[in-house]
Design a protein around this motif. Structure first.
Motif, PDB file in Angstrom:
ATOM      1  N   UNK A 121      -7.631  33.698 -34.494  1.00 15.17           N
ATOM      2  CA  UNK A 121      -8.189  33.247 -35.775  1.00 15.17           C
ATOM      3  C   UNK A 121      -7.120  32.792 -36.766  1.00 15.17           C
ATOM      4  N   UNK A 122      -7.392  31.671 -37.384  1.00 16.36           N
ATOM      5  CA  UNK A 122      -6.499  31.039 -38.367  1.00 16.36           C
ATOM      6  C   UNK A 122      -5.259  30.410 -37.740  1.00 16.36           C
ATOM      7  N   UNK A 123      -5.092  30.524 -36.425  1.00 17.74           N
ATOM      8  CA  UNK A 123      -3.946  29.930 -35.755  1.00 17.74           C
ATOM      9  C   UNK A 123      -4.380  28.796 -34.830  1.00 17.74           C
ATOM     10  N   UNK A 124      -5.192  29.114 -33.823  1.00 22.26           N
ATOM     11  CA  UNK A 124      -5.738  28.078 -32.937  1.00 22.26           C
ATOM     12  C   UNK A 124      -6.871  28.646 -32.093  1.00 22.26           C
ATOM     13  N   UNK A 125      -7.639  27.715 -31.530  1.00 21.44           N
ATOM     14  CA  UNK A 125      -8.642  28.041 -30.525  1.00 21.44           C
ATOM     15  C   UNK A 125      -8.163  27.519 -29.185  1.00 21.44           C
ATOM     16  N   UNK A 126      -8.239  28.350 -28.180  1.00 22.96           N
ATOM     17  CA  UNK A 126      -7.950  27.896 -26.817  1.00 22.96           C
ATOM     18  C   UNK A 126      -9.288  27.581 -26.162  1.00 22.96           C
ATOM     19  N   UNK A 127      -9.569  26.303 -26.021  1.00 16.45           N
ATOM     20  CA  UNK A 127     -10.813  25.850 -25.408  1.00 16.45           C
ATOM     21  C   UNK A 127     -10.718  25.957 -23.893  1.00 16.45           C
ATOM     22  N   UNK A 128      -9.546  25.661 -23.368  1.00 20.42           N
ATOM     23  CA  UNK A 128      -9.321  25.777 -21.922  1.00 20.42           C
ATOM     24  C   UNK A 128      -7.835  25.994 -21.715  1.00 20.42           C
ATOM     25  N   UNK A 129      -7.467  27.236 -21.445  1.00 24.52           N
ATOM     26  CA  UNK A 129      -6.058  27.572 -21.382  1.00 24.52           C
ATOM     27  C   UNK A 129      -5.511  27.824 -19.997  1.00 24.52           C
ATOM     28  N   UNK A 130      -6.389  28.063 -19.011  1.00 29.59           N
ATOM     29  CA  UNK A 130      -5.913  28.358 -17.654  1.00 29.59           C
ATOM     30  C   UNK A 130      -6.924  27.834 -16.647  1.00 29.59           C
ATOM     31  N   UNK A 131      -6.432  27.139 -15.640  1.00 29.54           N
ATOM     32  CA  UNK A 131      -7.288  26.637 -14.562  1.00 29.54           C
ATOM     33  C   UNK A 131      -7.169  27.601 -13.376  1.00 29.54           C
ATOM     34  N   UNK A 132      -8.130  28.508 -13.289  1.00 27.11           N
ATOM     35  CA  UNK A 132      -8.086  29.543 -12.258  1.00 27.11           C
ATOM     36  C   UNK A 132      -8.229  28.968 -10.857  1.00 27.11           C
ATOM     37  N   UNK A 133      -8.845  27.789 -10.752  1.00 26.32           N
ATOM     38  CA  UNK A 133      -9.087  27.173  -9.453  1.00 26.32           C
ATOM     39  C   UNK A 133      -7.947  26.245  -9.036  1.00 26.32           C
ATOM     40  N   UNK A 134      -6.876  26.242  -9.803  1.00 27.08           N
ATOM     41  CA  UNK A 134      -5.716  25.435  -9.430  1.00 27.08           C
ATOM     42  C   UNK A 134      -5.046  26.027  -8.203  1.00 27.08           C
ATOM     43  N   UNK A 135      -4.578  25.176  -7.292  1.00 24.32           N
ATOM     44  CA  UNK A 135      -3.867  25.697  -6.114  1.00 24.32           C
ATOM     45  C   UNK A 135      -2.480  26.249  -6.428  1.00 24.32           C
ATOM     46  N   UNK A 136      -2.092  26.282  -7.699  1.00 23.73           N
ATOM     47  CA  UNK A 136      -0.780  26.863  -8.019  1.00 23.73           C
ATOM     48  C   UNK A 136      -0.795  28.388  -7.882  1.00 23.73           C
ATOM     49  N   UNK A 137      -1.974  29.018  -7.878  1.00 22.90           N
ATOM     50  CA  UNK A 137      -2.058  30.476  -7.799  1.00 22.90           C
ATOM     51  C   UNK A 137      -1.996  30.957  -6.355  1.00 22.90           C
ATOM     52  N   UNK A 138      -1.133  31.953  -6.114  1.00 25.16           N
ATOM     53  CA  UNK A 138      -0.994  32.535  -4.780  1.00 25.16           C
ATOM     54  C   UNK A 138      -0.798  34.042  -4.879  1.00 25.16           C
TER      55      UNK A 138
END
Length: 807
Positions: free
Chosen positions: A502-519
């Motif tokens: 609040x009062x700083x920013x809104x994260x509308x989409x901060x992480x793509x869980x379905x990205x193949x970068x996750x292992x």
């Protein structure tokens, strides 16, 4: 999920929904989390005398089960529903009219701002951070169960692209193979191979040449004939190994396949120099564990570095590069602390024990205010120094390596941010290991960040998390739930997908869980230090006697508090830092509240310091004071031993075994644990282990088979589980041994550093190849990340630095 709500409204349970909503409105809290929601539902069922069938399988029960949060505003309820892993929807429900509508993410974030009184529409819109468009360029996993298996998906994607556009991808592969060299010596292919088509022809000729040689013929004996065909060292150390690698490439060219692609890329000698970044705390090999901000991460990085060197040496030998005297080098980049309190953290360079070429390189923070930069700095205060640290560390690394590193692995938020800054400047593949994301550990930490800012500075930490996790080429986690949680629990990374500061920013989409970068690549344990208590021939009698005395009888007011009236009772043992999340005081309180536990066990804690005057960490000071209060409140004198001792690594392994000698148990009561190295250490030592159900231990332990889950927020449940185990051991003399043996087997078959490091290096090579073939598509995201760094993070860091300078 609208079907869940609609199913209730279309049935005779709509009255129940209205009554449940009334119970929610009667709660003093206006923001209910899942445990609160379930508690209200239980109260509702009891009040209205609902049948067991209703409580377990009604339509309303199903809706309640999938509801993660309820916010109450005026007469409306806002339901945040998680119908499946990595999926979330929000609805506004009017329980009077029994009508509902779905709300979008921006409305939900505004609602949360209103809840804490920080919604100011008359002042204009708030900054929105949205990374979703940047993932349009990359492949995305579809099935939630495949989250964390990124490299398998990426291999299938790459091989399909090679099949669809063979000329383009063959050119990319050809260009990639030409890149590799070591200290000026060309590897793999030379200028004789002039095109992708020519490569295909030469591979077949080389297969014919090598296939006619004895399988065990060493590479140097046919090296010059091999070179004439255009091939340089790196294919293998024997004719059989070279042939196998060439056949993989031949198959890849003619008929791309994801498994062949992974196997081939994993054999390419492209990693020789690695940086492991671990900034905060005291990073050293002796006398550091248990100090503020210094625990499992240090153990993890040191063990990982040793295992990586062994794996690299083995890989380079199999590649045939040992004849060129190729020697891998690893540097653990940490912070130099001038006032190092008797540790070696004031030394610039330190060789890692039992390695050939692994070093700790410590770079100091610039001396802006000696009061801060000469001393340990809390991980919550470290942010203003990281950018200039990265600049100074770059110069030091280039000098030590005499060139660029091949891979940078960040650890924790601060190390990951430095890894990003270095990777961006050097153009090197970046890997992140979070270890723990503080946002998940501190309840409502983003929502009330302004109230917590003075102490924790979450504004910078969460911004740094967003930067690092999106910038990384790949991310290694220890468990699946770390990414996407469980059906009833949100994952650590998932919590970054959308949130408000609040009062700083809104994260509308901060992480793509379905990205193949996750292992998911679990760590192991150091098997030379941590091994079963039954391996008596590897244990030292003198160490056993010394530690037995320390644990049970030694009178040493400087390092030990408390004596045991009956040292023969089995020990209920735990070892961790004294901070709120580790919750050792909660375990002591549980022990104090249940005299039956005191009848069966002695409580032995290895935890930090004994005196507040010896600590500068505010959380540790609070926990020290609380532990003393609990001991007095429940009169635990004679039943508890508290050791304020920092053990050498060898001793820490033997302590588990000594406790096992006494048929003790290990309890890990953390409020949240990202993974749980101490759980592995205890299990491999043969200790029956009880560990928190919040976090990584859920994937380590199989409940009731090789260990047990506990809920650290419910002391009654903890006590019940511990007493049930004690009673079962009393009636079945083999039960303790059965759990012990199964715990040992679980670790040896699943959690070893050999498995971890071979997988990590394979990932690094494949993502290096992916980064090479798609690098132009990442530049727009990296520019966006730089904007966040320079316009958000950096001004906040400067503000904190000014505060440090003034104090």
């Amino acid at each position: 999920m609208s079907q869940l709500i609609q199913a209730v409204l279309n049935s005779d349970e709509k009255t129940d929904l209205r009554q449940f909503a009334s119970e929610v409105h009667n709660q003093p809290e206006r923001y209910l989390l899942r445990n609160d929601i379930l508690s209200v539902f239980d109260t509702f069922c009891e009040k209205y005398e609902k049948t067991p069938a209703f409580q377990l399988s009604s339509r309303l029960q199903k809706l309640i089960y999938y509801t993660q949060e309820i916010l109450v505003e005026d007469e409306n309820l806002y339901l945040i529903i998680r119908p499946k892993i990595a999926s979330e929807e929000a609805y506004r429900l009017d329980p009077r009219e029994l009508v509902y509508e779905q709300i979008q993410i921006d409305e939900l974030l505004d609602l949360r701002d209103r809840f804490v009184g920080h919604y100011h529409p008359q002042e204009g819109d708030i900054l929105e951070i949205d990374f979703r468009p940047f993932y349009d360029y990359s492949p995305v996993i579809r099935d939630p169960k495949n989250i964390g298996r990124g490299v398998q998906y990426l291999n299938r994607y790459l091989s399909s692209k090679m099949f669809e556009g063979p000329q383009q991808w063959l050119f990319s592969l050809f260009s990639f193979l030409k890149l590799h060299s070591y200290n000026g010596t060309q590897l793999l292919i030379n200028q004789r191979i002039q095109s992708p088509e020519h490569l295909s022809e030469c591979v077949k000729q080389a297969i014919s040449l090598v296939g006619g040689l004895p399988p065990e013929q060493p590479y140097p004996e046919f090296r010059f004939n091999f070179q004439e065909l255009g091939f340089e060292p790196g294919w293998g150390n024997t004719a059989a190994r070279v042939l196998e690698t060439l056949e993989m490439l031949d198959e890849l060219i003619d008929s791309p396949d994801d498994q062949v692609l992974e196997a081939f890329i994993s054999r390419i000698p492209m990693i020789f120099k690695i940086v492991l970044v671990s900034i905060h705390g005291y990073f050293g090999q002796e006398g550091v564990l248990g100090r503020p901000d210094t625990g499992g991460q240090v153990v993890y990085v040191l063990d990982q570095a040793k295992s990586l060197e062994k794996q690299l040496q083995e890989d380079l030998q199999f590649a045939g590069l040992d004849t060129l005297e190729v020697q891998p080098k690893l540097i653990i980049l940490s912070r130099l602390i001038p006032n190092s309190e008797g540790t070696l953290c004031n030394q610039r360079l330190e060789k890692v024990h039992a390695t050939d070429n692994v070093w700790i390189l410590r770079v100091p923070f610039r001396e802006l205010n000696p009061k801060y930069t000469q001393n340990w700095i809390s991980r919550f205060e470290i942010w203003p120094y990281l950018e200039t640290y990265a600049i100074d560390a770059e110069r030091e690394l280039l000098a030590e390596f005499r060139g660029l590193p091949d891979l940078i692995v960040g650890n924790y938020t601060d190390g990951n941010l430095v890894a990003f800054l270095l990777s961006r400047r050097l153009g090197v593949t970046q890997c992140n290991v979070a270890h723990a994301l503080e946002k998940s550990k501190y309840l409502f930490s983003n929502l009330y960040w302004q109230d917590l800012e003075e102490q924790y500075h979450f504004s910078m930490q969460f911004t740094a998390d967003l930067i690092a996790m999106n910038a990384a080429n790949f991310i290694v986690t220890s468990t699946y739930q770390e990414i996407a949680g469980r059906p009833d629990t949100i994952g650590q990374y998932e919590s970054y997908r959308s949130f408000t500061m609040p009062d700083l920013y809104h994260v509308v989409y901060g992480a793509e869980l379905f990205s193949p970068k996750f292992n998911v690549v679990p760590p192991g344990v150091n098997e030379s230090v941590y091994f079963p208590f039954t391996r008596h021939q590897e244990r030292t009698p003198g160490d056993i006697d010394r530690l037995e005395e320390l644990l049970f009888t030694l009178e040493d007011p400087e390092h030990v508090f408390g004596h045991l009236d009956n040292p023969g009772k089995p020990p209920l043992f735990s070892m961790a830092r004294l901070d709120r999340i580790k919750n050792l005081t909660g375990l002591a309180e549980c022990f104090g509240q249940h005299p039956q536990l005191q009848d069966h066990y002695n409580l032995i804690l290895v935890a930090g310091k004994l005196r507040t005057s010896d600590s500068v960490d505010h959380e540790e000071i609070n926990e020290i004071e609380r532990l003393y209060r609990i001991i007095d409140q429940y009169n635990l004198h004679g039943k508890i031993r508290w050791l304020g001792v920092r053990f050498p690594k060898q001793d820490s392994g033997e302590i588990y075994r000594v406790v096992a000698d006494h048929k003790g148990i290990f309890v890990q009561p953390a409020l949240f644990e990202a993974f749980g190295l101490t759980v592995l250490e205890a299990m491999i030592s043969g200790l029956p282990t009880f560990a928190t159900r919040f976090g990584g231990p859920l994937e380590i332990i199989r409940d009731g088979i090789d260990g047990f889950y506990i809920n650290p927020t419910h002391n009654e449940e903890i006590a019940t589980k511990l007493l049930e185990f004690a009673k079962e051991c009393a009636t079945n003399p083999d039960y303790w041994q059965q759990i012990s043996e199964q715990a040992i087997e679980r670790v040896y078959t699943t959690y070893t550093w050999k498995i971890h490091t071979s997988r990590l290096l394979s990932l690094a090579k494949i993502y290096g190849f992916w980064n090479y073939t798609s690098r132009e598509k990442r530049e727009d995201m990296l520019r966006y990340i730089e904007t966040i760094f320079y316009l958000l993070y950096k001004p906040m860091a400067k503000k904190l630095l000014a505060k440090h300078m003034d104090s």
